[in-house]
Design a protein around this motif. Structure first.
Motif, PDB file in Angstrom:
ATOM      1  N   ARG A 101       0.863  -1.183   0.000  1.00  0.00           N
ATOM      2  CA  ARG A 101       0.000   0.000   0.000  1.00  0.00           C
ATOM      3  C   ARG A 101       0.903   1.238   0.000  1.00  0.00           C
ATOM      4  NH1 ARG A 101      -5.158  -1.852   1.628  1.00  0.00           N
ATOM      5  NH2 ARG A 101      -5.885   0.234   2.221  1.00  0.00           N
ATOM      6  N   VAL A 102       0.602   2.178  -0.907  1.00  0.00           N
ATOM      7  CA  VAL A 102       1.472   3.339  -1.099  1.00  0.00           C
ATOM      8  C   VAL A 102       0.634   4.611  -1.100  1.00  0.00           C
ATOM      9  CG1 VAL A 102       3.137   4.466  -2.622  1.00  0.00           C
ATOM     10  CG2 VAL A 102       3.115   1.963  -2.442  1.00  0.00           C
ATOM     11  N   VAL A 103       1.049   5.581  -0.298  1.00  0.00           N
ATOM     12  CA  VAL A 103       0.457   6.921  -0.339  1.00  0.00           C
ATOM     13  C   VAL A 103       1.525   7.884  -0.839  1.00  0.00           C
ATOM     14  CG1 VAL A 103      -0.485   8.839   0.991  1.00  0.00           C
ATOM     15  CG2 VAL A 103      -1.225   6.498   1.473  1.00  0.00           C
ATOM     16  N   TYR A 104       1.221   8.562  -1.921  1.00  0.00           N
ATOM     17  CA  TYR A 104       2.094   9.601  -2.470  1.00  0.00           C
ATOM     18  C   TYR A 104       1.612  10.960  -1.980  1.00  0.00           C
ATOM     19  CZ  TYR A 104       3.858   6.221  -5.950  1.00  0.00           C
ATOM     20  OH  TYR A 104       4.430   5.152  -6.586  1.00  0.00           O
ATOM     21  N   CYS A 105       2.556  11.880  -1.793  1.00  0.00           N
ATOM     22  CA  CYS A 105       2.207  13.208  -1.306  1.00  0.00           C
ATOM     23  C   CYS A 105       3.105  14.252  -1.956  1.00  0.00           C
ATOM     24  CB  CYS A 105       2.361  13.241   0.213  1.00  0.00           C
ATOM     25  SG  CYS A 105       2.060  14.848   0.956  1.00  0.00           S
ATOM     26  N   ASP A 106       2.498  15.324  -2.461  1.00  0.00           N
ATOM     27  CA  ASP A 106       3.267  16.430  -3.036  1.00  0.00           C
ATOM     28  C   ASP A 106       2.439  17.700  -2.917  1.00  0.00           C
ATOM     29  OD1 ASP A 106       4.814  18.134  -5.069  1.00  0.00           O
ATOM     30  OD2 ASP A 106       5.929  16.257  -5.151  1.00  0.00           O
ATOM     31  N   ASN A 107       3.114  18.857  -3.037  1.00  0.00           N
ATOM     32  CA  ASN A 107       2.402  20.133  -2.904  1.00  0.00           C
ATOM     33  C   ASN A 107       2.275  20.879  -4.221  1.00  0.00           C
ATOM     34  OD1 ASN A 107       5.058  20.968  -3.293  1.00  0.00           O
ATOM     35  ND2 ASN A 107       4.939  22.639  -1.810  1.00  0.00           N
ATOM     36  N   ASP A 108       2.769  20.296  -5.340  1.00  0.00           N
ATOM     37  CA  ASP A 108       2.705  20.989  -6.623  1.00  0.00           C
ATOM     38  C   ASP A 108       1.450  20.548  -7.378  1.00  0.00           C
ATOM     39  OD1 ASP A 108       3.101  22.311  -8.967  1.00  0.00           O
ATOM     40  OD2 ASP A 108       4.953  21.319  -9.525  1.00  0.00           O
ATOM     41  N   PRO A 109       0.578  21.494  -7.766  1.00  0.00           N
ATOM     42  CA  PRO A 109      -0.647  21.113  -8.484  1.00  0.00           C
ATOM     43  C   PRO A 109      -0.397  20.316  -9.752  1.00  0.00           C
ATOM     44  CG  PRO A 109      -0.763  23.407  -7.775  1.00  0.00           C
ATOM     45  CD  PRO A 109       0.635  22.942  -7.489  1.00  0.00           C
ATOM     46  N   ILE A 110       0.762  20.505 -10.386  1.00  0.00           N
ATOM     47  CA  ILE A 110       1.018  19.767 -11.621  1.00  0.00           C
ATOM     48  C   ILE A 110       1.176  18.274 -11.342  1.00  0.00           C
ATOM     49  CG2 ILE A 110       3.557  19.863 -11.768  1.00  0.00           C
ATOM     50  CD1 ILE A 110       3.211  20.645 -14.717  1.00  0.00           C
ATOM     51  N   VAL A 111       1.643  17.937 -10.131  1.00  0.00           N
ATOM     52  CA  VAL A 111       1.732  16.525  -9.759  1.00  0.00           C
ATOM     53  C   VAL A 111       0.329  15.947  -9.592  1.00  0.00           C
ATOM     54  CG1 VAL A 111       2.662  14.869  -8.105  1.00  0.00           C
ATOM     55  CG2 VAL A 111       3.956  16.949  -8.640  1.00  0.00           C
ATOM     56  N   LEU A 118      -0.035   7.650 -10.831  1.00  0.00           N
ATOM     57  CA  LEU A 118       0.457   7.135  -9.554  1.00  0.00           C
ATOM     58  C   LEU A 118      -0.508   6.147  -8.921  1.00  0.00           C
ATOM     59  CD1 LEU A 118       1.629  10.551  -8.057  1.00  0.00           C
ATOM     60  CD2 LEU A 118       3.111   8.767  -8.982  1.00  0.00           C
ATOM     61  N   LEU A 119      -1.676   5.987  -9.502  1.00  0.00           N
ATOM     62  CA  LEU A 119      -2.731   5.217  -8.851  1.00  0.00           C
ATOM     63  C   LEU A 119      -3.002   3.871  -9.521  1.00  0.00           C
ATOM     64  CD1 LEU A 119      -5.218   8.159  -8.165  1.00  0.00           C
ATOM     65  CD2 LEU A 119      -3.375   7.297  -6.726  1.00  0.00           C
ATOM     66  N   ARG A 120      -2.106   3.467 -10.399  1.00  0.00           N
ATOM     67  CA  ARG A 120      -2.298   2.199 -11.114  1.00  0.00           C
ATOM     68  C   ARG A 120      -1.751   1.048 -10.284  1.00  0.00           C
ATOM     69  NH1 ARG A 120       0.032   5.049 -16.493  1.00  0.00           N
ATOM     70  NH2 ARG A 120      -1.796   6.287 -17.012  1.00  0.00           N
ATOM     71  N   SER A 121      -2.481   0.715  -9.260  1.00  0.00           N
ATOM     72  CA  SER A 121      -2.059  -0.297  -8.303  1.00  0.00           C
ATOM     73  C   SER A 121      -2.314  -1.705  -8.836  1.00  0.00           C
ATOM     74  CB  SER A 121      -2.815  -0.102  -6.988  1.00  0.00           C
ATOM     75  OG  SER A 121      -2.523  -1.129  -6.073  1.00  0.00           O
ATOM     76  N   THR A 122      -1.619  -2.661  -8.241  1.00  0.00           N
ATOM     77  CA  THR A 122      -1.991  -4.047  -8.440  1.00  0.00           C
ATOM     78  C   THR A 122      -3.360  -4.270  -7.800  1.00  0.00           C
ATOM     79  OG1 THR A 122      -0.911  -4.633  -6.361  1.00  0.00           O
ATOM     80  CG2 THR A 122       0.405  -4.868  -8.383  1.00  0.00           C
ATOM     81  N   PRO A 123      -4.078  -5.302  -8.228  1.00  0.00           N
ATOM     82  CA  PRO A 123      -5.374  -5.590  -7.606  1.00  0.00           C
ATOM     83  C   PRO A 123      -5.250  -5.860  -6.102  1.00  0.00           C
ATOM     84  CG  PRO A 123      -5.147  -6.793  -9.669  1.00  0.00           C
ATOM     85  CD  PRO A 123      -3.808  -6.185  -9.386  1.00  0.00           C
ATOM     86  N   GLU A 124      -4.121  -6.446  -5.700  1.00  0.00           N
ATOM     87  CA  GLU A 124      -3.948  -6.806  -4.285  1.00  0.00           C
ATOM     88  C   GLU A 124      -3.561  -5.614  -3.412  1.00  0.00           C
ATOM     89  OE1 GLU A 124      -1.963 -10.139  -6.777  1.00  0.00           O
ATOM     90  OE2 GLU A 124      -2.280  -7.970  -6.927  1.00  0.00           O
ATOM     91  N   GLY A 125      -2.956  -4.600  -4.032  1.00  0.00           N
ATOM     92  CA  GLY A 125      -2.446  -3.467  -3.278  1.00  0.00           C
ATOM     93  C   GLY A 125      -3.321  -2.233  -3.419  1.00  0.00           C
ATOM     94  N   VAL A 126      -2.794  -1.105  -2.906  1.00  0.00           N
ATOM     95  CA  VAL A 126      -3.501   0.174  -2.961  1.00  0.00           C
ATOM     96  C   VAL A 126      -2.482   1.275  -3.230  1.00  0.00           C
ATOM     97  CG1 VAL A 126      -4.842   1.876  -1.649  1.00  0.00           C
ATOM     98  CG2 VAL A 126      -5.303  -0.557  -1.347  1.00  0.00           C
ATOM     99  N   THR A 127      -2.835   2.236  -4.075  1.00  0.00           N
ATOM    100  CA  THR A 127      -2.065   3.473  -4.159  1.00  0.00           C
ATOM    101  C   THR A 127      -3.039   4.643  -4.086  1.00  0.00           C
ATOM    102  OG1 THR A 127      -2.104   3.694  -6.575  1.00  0.00           O
ATOM    103  CG2 THR A 127      -0.315   2.392  -5.632  1.00  0.00           C
ATOM    104  N   GLU A 128      -2.606   5.706  -3.421  1.00  0.00           N
ATOM    105  CA  GLU A 128      -3.433   6.890  -3.270  1.00  0.00           C
ATOM    106  C   GLU A 128      -2.545   8.117  -3.324  1.00  0.00           C
ATOM    107  OE1 GLU A 128      -6.086   8.753  -3.848  1.00  0.00           O
ATOM    108  OE2 GLU A 128      -7.184   7.073  -2.948  1.00  0.00           O
ATOM    109  N   TYR A 129      -3.132   9.254  -3.703  1.00  0.00           N
ATOM    110  CA  TYR A 129      -2.382  10.507  -3.790  1.00  0.00           C
ATOM    111  C   TYR A 129      -2.981  11.529  -2.846  1.00  0.00           C
ATOM    112  CZ  TYR A 129      -0.243  14.775  -5.482  1.00  0.00           C
ATOM    113  OH  TYR A 129       0.444  15.954  -5.542  1.00  0.00           O
ATOM    114  N   LEU A 130      -2.104  12.264  -2.142  1.00  0.00           N
ATOM    115  CA  LEU A 130      -2.500  13.266  -1.163  1.00  0.00           C
ATOM    116  C   LEU A 130      -1.820  14.585  -1.524  1.00  0.00           C
ATOM    117  CD1 LEU A 130      -3.790  13.939   1.637  1.00  0.00           C
ATOM    118  CD2 LEU A 130      -1.654  13.126   2.676  1.00  0.00           C
ATOM    119  N   GLN A 131      -2.628  15.631  -1.688  1.00  0.00           N
ATOM    120  CA  GLN A 131      -2.086  16.964  -1.985  1.00  0.00           C
ATOM    121  C   GLN A 131      -1.784  17.655  -0.660  1.00  0.00           C
ATOM    122  OE1 GLN A 131      -1.600  18.057  -5.104  1.00  0.00           O
ATOM    123  NE2 GLN A 131      -1.181  20.234  -4.858  1.00  0.00           N
TER     124      GLN A 131
END
Length: 270
Positions: A101-111, A118-131
Motif C-alpha cells: 500500500r502506497v500513499v504519495y504526497c506532493d504540494n505541486d498542483p502539476i503533480v 500514480l494510482l495504477r495499483s496491483t489488484p492486491e495493493g492500494v495506491t493513493e495521492y495526497l495533496q
C-alpha cells in the motif's frame, strides 16, 4: 507542457521555477515550463551532471524500496513524490510484494494533474495521492491514516526533498514529527544534496535559486545523519547516494564521472 498557455492551468504558478518541474526537466520530461527550463540550464552551467544526480536519486529510491519490500515492509508514505517517472515507487514495491500500500504526497498542483499515473495499483495493493506539503505533517498523517494502517510499520520516503526545507522551517523537527506518528519497525529512507564536495558551485547554485524564490538548504554529512538520530541505520549507513547497496539496482550512466554530491540512508525506528 512547455509551449502551452504561459498562464498555465489554474493553481500552477508559472512565473517562477518549481523544484518538481525542474526535476522533471532534468529527467527529460515534458511537464515543465520555460521558467523551469531556464533555471535548469543555469544549474547545468554550474554542474553539467545535475541530470545524472536526479537519476541517481531515483535509482536510490528504487534500491531502497526494493530492500524494504524484500524485508517485509508493506506500507509506504512517499512525500515529495514529484511528477510521475516510471518506474514509480509503487511499481517497485508491488513488484516485490503485490499487496503493498502506497500513499504519495506532493504540494505541486502539476503533480496532482498526473496523479492517475500514480494510482495504477496491483489488484492486491492500494495506491493513493495526497495533496499536501511536508511542512504540514499533521495533514499528511491524517490523510495517510485513511489509507495506511498506522499501527503497522510504514516506510517514510523523503527522497531529494529536505534540501528544499531550511533549518528555520524546522526540517529536522518535521521529520521527527512524522516519525513520531509511525510505529516501531517503521523506516526512514532519504537522500539529500550536500555542498561537502563542491562548496563554490553549491554556494552559487544556492544564490541563484534563492533569487528565484527557491530555498536550497545543503547540509553536511553530519547534518544529514542528524535526521536519523534515534534510528537504527541499515548497513552501510550514511553513504554517498550511489554507493548505498548498489547491488540492488543498475548503475546510472555518468555516475562514475566524479563523486555524486549527495547522501542517502535508510534507518529503522526501534
Amino acid at each position: 507542457m512547455t509551449g502551452q498557455d504561459p498562464t498555465g492551468p489554474i493553481g500552477i504558478d508559472t512565473s517562477k521555477p518549481h523544484p518538481a518541474r525542474m526535476y522533471d526537466w532534468y529527467l527529460g520530461g515534458k511537464d515543465n515550463y520555460p521558467v523551469d527550463e531556464e533555471m535548469g540550464k543555469q544549474m547545468l552551467a554550474l554542474d553539467p551532471r545535475v541530470p545524472v544526480m536526479a537519476r541517481v536519486n531515483r535509482a536510490f529510491m528504487h534500491r531502497a524500496t526494493r530492500w524494504l519490500a524484500k524485508n517485509g515492509v508493506r506500507q509506504f508514505l512517499d512525500i515529495g513524490t514529484g511528477i510521475p517517472t516510471e518506474p514509480n515507487l509503487h511499481q517497485i514495491a508491488q513488484g516485490v510484494a503485490p499487496d503493498s500500500r502506497v500513499v504519495y504526497c506532493d504540494n505541486d498542483p502539476i503533480v496532482l494533474a498526473h496523479a492517475a499515473a500514480l494510482l495504477r495499483s496491483t489488484p492486491e495493493g492500494v495506491t493513493e495521492y495526497l495533496q499536501a506539503d511536508v511542512r504540514d505533517p499533521a495533514t499528511i498523517i491524517d490523510g495517510a491514516g485513511k489509507i495506511l494502517d498506522l499501527s503497522r510499520p510504514v516506510a517514510l520516503s523523503l527522497v531529494a526533498l529536505l534540501h528544499f526545507v531550511s533549518d528555520e522551517e524546522g526540517a529536522h523537527e518535521l521529520v521527527r514529527s512524522l516519525l513520531s506518528e509511525l510505529p516501531s519497525g517503521s523506516y526512514l529512507m532519504m537522500t539529500h544534496a550536500t555542498s561537502d564536495f563542491t562548496p563554490e558551485d553549491s554556494a552559487a547554485a544556492t544564490e541563484k535559486l534563492k533569487a528565484a524564490g527557491i530555498t536550497l538548504a545543503l547540509r553536511s554529512r553530519d547534518e544529514f545523519a542528524g535526521f536519523f538520530d534515534g534510528l537504527e541505520l541499515v548497513d552501510p549507513g550514511v553513504s554517498v547516494v550511489d554507493e548505498w547497496r548498489p547491488e540492488l539496482g543498475e548503475p546510472v550512466p555518468g555516475q562514475e564521472n566524479g563523486i555524486i554530491p549527495g547522501y542517502g540512508a535508510v534507518g529503522r525506528k526501534p
